[in-house]
Motif scaffolding. Sequence first.
Motif, PDB file in Angstrom:
ATOM      1  N   ASN B  89       0.569  -3.511   2.358  1.00  0.00           N
ATOM      2  CA  ASN B  89       1.420  -2.324   2.249  1.00  0.00           C
ATOM      3  C   ASN B  89       1.116  -1.307   3.342  1.00  0.00           C
ATOM      4  O   ASN B  89       1.291  -0.108   3.165  1.00  0.00           O
ATOM      5  CB  ASN B  89       1.306  -1.669   0.866  1.00  0.00           C
ATOM      6  CG  ASN B  89       2.202  -2.365  -0.150  1.00  0.00           C
ATOM      7  OD1 ASN B  89       3.167  -3.046   0.213  1.00  0.00           O
ATOM      8  ND2 ASN B  89       1.909  -2.195  -1.425  1.00  0.00           N
ATOM      9  N   LEU B  90       0.660  -1.780   4.499  1.00  0.00           N
ATOM     10  CA  LEU B  90       0.427  -0.880   5.632  1.00  0.00           C
ATOM     11  C   LEU B  90       1.698  -0.705   6.441  1.00  0.00           C
ATOM     12  O   LEU B  90       1.862   0.301   7.128  1.00  0.00           O
ATOM     13  CB  LEU B  90      -0.697  -1.425   6.528  1.00  0.00           C
ATOM     14  CG  LEU B  90      -2.094  -1.387   5.899  1.00  0.00           C
ATOM     15  CD1 LEU B  90      -3.092  -2.132   6.764  1.00  0.00           C
ATOM     16  CD2 LEU B  90      -2.547   0.057   5.667  1.00  0.00           C
ATOM     17  N   ILE B  91       2.597  -1.697   6.404  1.00  0.00           N
ATOM     18  CA  ILE B  91       3.888  -1.544   7.074  1.00  0.00           C
ATOM     19  C   ILE B  91       4.999  -1.934   6.095  1.00  0.00           C
ATOM     20  O   ILE B  91       4.765  -2.637   5.117  1.00  0.00           O
ATOM     21  CB  ILE B  91       4.005  -2.419   8.358  1.00  0.00           C
ATOM     22  CG1 ILE B  91       3.950  -3.911   8.016  1.00  0.00           C
ATOM     23  CG2 ILE B  91       2.915  -2.062   9.358  1.00  0.00           C
ATOM     24  CD1 ILE B  91       4.223  -4.830   9.208  1.00  0.00           C
ATOM     25  N   SER B  92       6.198  -1.446   6.389  1.00  0.00           N
ATOM     26  CA  SER B  92       7.358  -1.764   5.565  1.00  0.00           C
ATOM     27  C   SER B  92       8.006  -3.044   6.091  1.00  0.00           C
ATOM     28  O   SER B  92       7.706  -3.516   7.188  1.00  0.00           O
ATOM     29  CB  SER B  92       8.367  -0.616   5.654  1.00  0.00           C
ATOM     30  OG  SER B  92       8.809  -0.518   7.010  1.00  0.00           O
ATOM     31  N   GLY B 206       9.027  -3.358  -7.076  1.00  0.00           N
ATOM     32  CA  GLY B 206       8.008  -4.385  -7.276  1.00  0.00           C
ATOM     33  C   GLY B 206       6.758  -4.117  -6.464  1.00  0.00           C
ATOM     34  O   GLY B 206       6.654  -3.121  -5.750  1.00  0.00           O
ATOM     35  N   LEU B 207       5.831  -5.038  -6.559  1.00  0.00           N
ATOM     36  CA  LEU B 207       4.513  -4.919  -5.943  1.00  0.00           C
ATOM     37  C   LEU B 207       4.571  -4.601  -4.460  1.00  0.00           C
ATOM     38  O   LEU B 207       3.773  -3.815  -3.952  1.00  0.00           O
ATOM     39  CB  LEU B 207       3.771  -6.248  -6.164  1.00  0.00           C
ATOM     40  CG  LEU B 207       2.368  -6.420  -5.607  1.00  0.00           C
ATOM     41  CD1 LEU B 207       1.451  -5.313  -6.093  1.00  0.00           C
ATOM     42  CD2 LEU B 207       1.819  -7.782  -6.033  1.00  0.00           C
ATOM     43  N   PHE B 208       5.502  -5.215  -3.744  1.00  0.00           N
ATOM     44  CA  PHE B 208       5.525  -5.011  -2.295  1.00  0.00           C
ATOM     45  C   PHE B 208       6.662  -4.096  -1.848  1.00  0.00           C
ATOM     46  O   PHE B 208       7.174  -4.204  -0.743  1.00  0.00           O
ATOM     47  CB  PHE B 208       5.548  -6.354  -1.567  1.00  0.00           C
ATOM     48  CG  PHE B 208       4.297  -7.152  -1.819  1.00  0.00           C
ATOM     49  CD1 PHE B 208       3.073  -6.683  -1.373  1.00  0.00           C
ATOM     50  CD2 PHE B 208       4.346  -8.333  -2.541  1.00  0.00           C
ATOM     51  CE1 PHE B 208       1.906  -7.384  -1.625  1.00  0.00           C
ATOM     52  CE2 PHE B 208       3.181  -9.041  -2.799  1.00  0.00           C
ATOM     53  CZ  PHE B 208       1.957  -8.564  -2.343  1.00  0.00           C
ATOM     54  N   GLY B 209       7.052  -3.187  -2.731  1.00  0.00           N
ATOM     55  CA  GLY B 209       8.000  -2.148  -2.344  1.00  0.00           C
ATOM     56  C   GLY B 209       9.448  -2.551  -2.470  1.00  0.00           C
ATOM     57  O   GLY B 209       9.792  -3.504  -3.156  1.00  0.00           O
ATOM     58  N   GLU B 210      10.272  -1.795  -1.761  1.00  0.00           N
ATOM     59  CA  GLU B 210      11.725  -1.906  -1.851  1.00  0.00           C
ATOM     60  C   GLU B 210      12.213  -3.356  -1.762  1.00  0.00           C
ATOM     61  O   GLU B 210      11.822  -4.099  -0.867  1.00  0.00           O
ATOM     62  CB  GLU B 210      12.346  -1.088  -0.711  1.00  0.00           C
ATOM     63  CG  GLU B 210      13.726  -0.585  -1.057  1.00  0.00           C
ATOM     64  CD  GLU B 210      14.118   0.638  -0.221  1.00  0.00           C
ATOM     65  OE1 GLU B 210      13.216   1.317   0.310  1.00  0.00           O
ATOM     66  OE2 GLU B 210      15.332   0.880  -0.113  1.00  0.00           O
ATOM     67  N   GLY B 211      13.068  -3.727  -2.725  1.00  0.00           N
ATOM     68  CA  GLY B 211      13.703  -5.035  -2.662  1.00  0.00           C
ATOM     69  C   GLY B 211      12.787  -6.194  -3.018  1.00  0.00           C
ATOM     70  O   GLY B 211      13.155  -7.344  -2.859  1.00  0.00           O
ATOM     71  N   GLY B 216       3.625 -10.111 -11.542  1.00  0.00           N
ATOM     72  CA  GLY B 216       2.353  -9.702 -12.134  1.00  0.00           C
ATOM     73  C   GLY B 216       2.440  -8.419 -12.936  1.00  0.00           C
ATOM     74  O   GLY B 216       1.433  -7.743 -13.105  1.00  0.00           O
ATOM     75  N   ASN B 217       3.631  -8.074 -13.413  1.00  0.00           N
ATOM     76  CA  ASN B 217       3.802  -6.857 -14.208  1.00  0.00           C
ATOM     77  C   ASN B 217       3.273  -5.628 -13.489  1.00  0.00           C
ATOM     78  O   ASN B 217       2.793  -4.687 -14.103  1.00  0.00           O
ATOM     79  CB  ASN B 217       3.103  -6.996 -15.567  1.00  0.00           C
ATOM     80  CG  ASN B 217       3.595  -8.204 -16.312  1.00  0.00           C
ATOM     81  OD1 ASN B 217       4.798  -8.436 -16.393  1.00  0.00           O
ATOM     82  ND2 ASN B 217       2.676  -8.997 -16.833  1.00  0.00           N
ATOM     83  N   MET B 218       3.343  -5.668 -12.156  1.00  0.00           N
ATOM     84  CA  MET B 218       2.915  -4.516 -11.370  1.00  0.00           C
ATOM     85  C   MET B 218       4.146  -3.807 -10.833  1.00  0.00           C
ATOM     86  O   MET B 218       5.013  -4.432 -10.221  1.00  0.00           O
ATOM     87  CB  MET B 218       1.990  -4.971 -10.248  1.00  0.00           C
ATOM     88  CG  MET B 218       0.645  -5.419 -10.822  1.00  0.00           C
ATOM     89  SD  MET B 218      -0.632  -5.606  -9.569  1.00  0.00           S
ATOM     90  CE  MET B 218      -0.516  -7.364  -9.298  1.00  0.00           C
ATOM     91  N   PHE B 219       4.218  -2.535 -11.108  1.00  0.00           N
ATOM     92  CA  PHE B 219       5.405  -1.760 -10.762  1.00  0.00           C
ATOM     93  C   PHE B 219       5.020  -0.533  -9.946  1.00  0.00           C
ATOM     94  O   PHE B 219       4.052   0.155 -10.279  1.00  0.00           O
ATOM     95  CB  PHE B 219       6.121  -1.302 -12.039  1.00  0.00           C
ATOM     96  CG  PHE B 219       6.526  -2.430 -12.939  1.00  0.00           C
ATOM     97  CD1 PHE B 219       7.749  -3.065 -12.768  1.00  0.00           C
ATOM     98  CD2 PHE B 219       5.679  -2.878 -13.938  1.00  0.00           C
ATOM     99  CE1 PHE B 219       8.130  -4.120 -13.590  1.00  0.00           C
ATOM    100  CE2 PHE B 219       6.047  -3.930 -14.761  1.00  0.00           C
ATOM    101  CZ  PHE B 219       7.274  -4.557 -14.588  1.00  0.00           C
ATOM    102  N   GLN B 220       5.810  -0.288  -8.888  1.00  0.00           N
ATOM    103  CA  GLN B 220       5.653   0.946  -8.119  1.00  0.00           C
ATOM    104  C   GLN B 220       6.653   1.955  -8.658  1.00  0.00           C
ATOM    105  O   GLN B 220       7.851   1.699  -8.664  1.00  0.00           O
ATOM    106  CB  GLN B 220       6.002   0.688  -6.654  1.00  0.00           C
ATOM    107  CG  GLN B 220       4.848   0.225  -5.806  1.00  0.00           C
ATOM    108  CD  GLN B 220       5.231   0.150  -4.343  1.00  0.00           C
ATOM    109  OE1 GLN B 220       6.160   0.827  -3.898  1.00  0.00           O
ATOM    110  NE2 GLN B 220       4.532  -0.704  -3.608  1.00  0.00           N
TER     111      GLN B 220
END
Lengths: 354, 354
Positions: B89-92, B206-211, B216-220
């Motif tokens: 998650n350092l870059i989009s 989701g875990l890795f951002g937009e789209g 893993g039930n991980m939500f932003q």
Amino acid sequence: MPMMIDELVKAPAAWMSRRGAGVVISSRVRLARNLKDAAFPGWAGEDECVRLCGNLKQAMARLESLQHPLFLDMDKLGDTDRAVLRERNLISAELAEKGRGSALVVAGDQHVAVMVNEEDHIRLQAVRPGLHLRSVWNRVNAIDTELEEQVGFAFSRELGYLTACPSNVGTGLRASVMMHLSGLKLTGEVDAVLNGLGKLGLAVRGLFGEGTEAYGNMFQISNQSTLGESETEIIARLTAIVKEVAQHEENARARLMESRQTYVLDQVARAYAVLTHAHVLNSGEAIDLLSGLRLGVELGIVKQLSIAAINETVLFTQPGHLQRLAGKTLSPDERDMYRAELVKSRLQQVGFQA
Amino acid sequence: MPMMIDELVKAPAAWMSRRGAGVVISSRVRLARNLKDAAFPGWAGEDECVRLCGNLKQAMARLESLQHPLFLDMDKLGDTDRAVLRERNLISAELAEKGRGSALVVAGDQHVAVMVNEEDHIRLQAVRPGLHLRSVWNRVNAIDTELEEQVGFAFSRELGYLTACPSNVGTGLRASVMMHLSGLKLTGEVDAVLNGLGKLGLAVRGLFGEGTEAYGNMFQISNQSTLGESETEIIARLTAIVKEVAQHEENARARLMESRQTYVLDQVARAYAVLTHAHVLNSGEAIDLLSGLRLGVELGIVKQLSIAAINETVLFTQPGHLQRLAGKTLSPDERDMYRAELVKSRLQQVGFQA
């Protein structure tokens, strides 16, 4: 001394015995017969059913071919016993619902069973592990001949044996095999193969017969027509087709092991993993996972486990057997927990290297 | 000496560090900023982007608050490195597609990262494990202030900071937390809770951002509006709501352990079983199963495993990290096999008693 139901429950089931390894698990033949000059069970009153049932039991007690059978009156059986007999494919769903005037007669080795006053007066079946329809037919035929001499069956020169449902008129014969088609399932071909069987006039059912789901990639394949072909023709034709399906399955397994070995390993290893770790396991999932393990044993991936042990586990994790083992009635939730424990303790000692 | 990308890849990611245990895994704040009197990256030509990028890098090299940052020009990064940075998650996703004239600047501890010439000239973010939006905001704010003194930002008295997309105009601030809501998932309440957040003007990703999907039930969870509220108001409101969601999650977990302990045990044990036995594991399934194990650790069911080890496994089984570890490009099938091996070797030594 005749066998008691407690012994029957502990023994391996005929349809899943030690020798039922490979693609064809078992072969079965059943005959539908009715007494001449007597109303079919559905039309006879209860007292008449009781009288006919008594006569038939007397006649069968005299048959040498039944080898000291066990007689079980349906009205004396509790829910768990009915479930156990059903899970062993000794009785049908229909007989399991019956009471006074219906009975089950089981030969000492459980390979032959006679349902009295199910839909017909007599439903006589024999089973053997593997593909042996011809010898199973011979055994059923011998018992049928011996019994017919004693009691006399309803028979028409034009139609053959008369039965309560027109679909059984003629030979009254249904021959079936139980096949384990997990290779075809993994390659995605199983539906096409089974549809093909329908076009050949064969019926495909699940593990526990009519109206049940095909858990564990186990399918019962049987003739649908009982008219226009002789008994030996029906059996020869079914045997030939089953051999072809078995060949398809063997080919699918060979292809999988050649080009998708990791995928097969994965499926087998996952099945073992869940079976040895789950805390809750329902009956259908247990059969499905045990089917994965069965494939692993048959492909030589799983070494320290026998097909007999898997068969036994499939059988003993069914709701009836499970409650028999527990010695008490269990709620569905309790069964799922008890089943998981049972499977774990049976398989964990096996170890797994794949 | 500045950090090299090889070191960056081996270090734990800031958003998943050792201290990221519990319901709130991490807190993040990012600011969108643009240079005054310069075209937005989407309108500027490549040469102009290169020039602006050079100026910004020079300015940032002078910032004390960035602590010897690593400068990475996007046109010098291969596919695997881009994937690795994305997974941290350092870059989009958008910057991962950029080439000449775009860059990433990462602070020594990976807690701060600046994307240069993504959609805006500057996307500045800071992250911390746990729920600490306020202190993360303070850090971002300090860097932002220091940088603004050096370069000057596009700003309107009426609107606030100007950005390429109207949805960021104003504060240019997006605050977000990553939450692990597996209790609410198991009780079936997670959709209702997340829908409720939508009505409060928050976005769920989701875990890795937009789209991306919520593996893993991980939500932003983040603010959507950047206008009409001050930075500290946005952060205070999000913090309050997140605390409430976390309480819901804790309640769900408590209820599960009180009345459905066997079910939870079953889920955790199955996750462990598949993770330690599968031969093929895709990235989404791995995260889902690791989420089950994470719940097990947090509920005290799984004892010999740390959240840090799980976090690391989630990160190192992502496609980019996996290929970095393997030292070569892997096809998706090869990745799934390598991932299964990696997870197995990391977890099997842990043992499992549940």
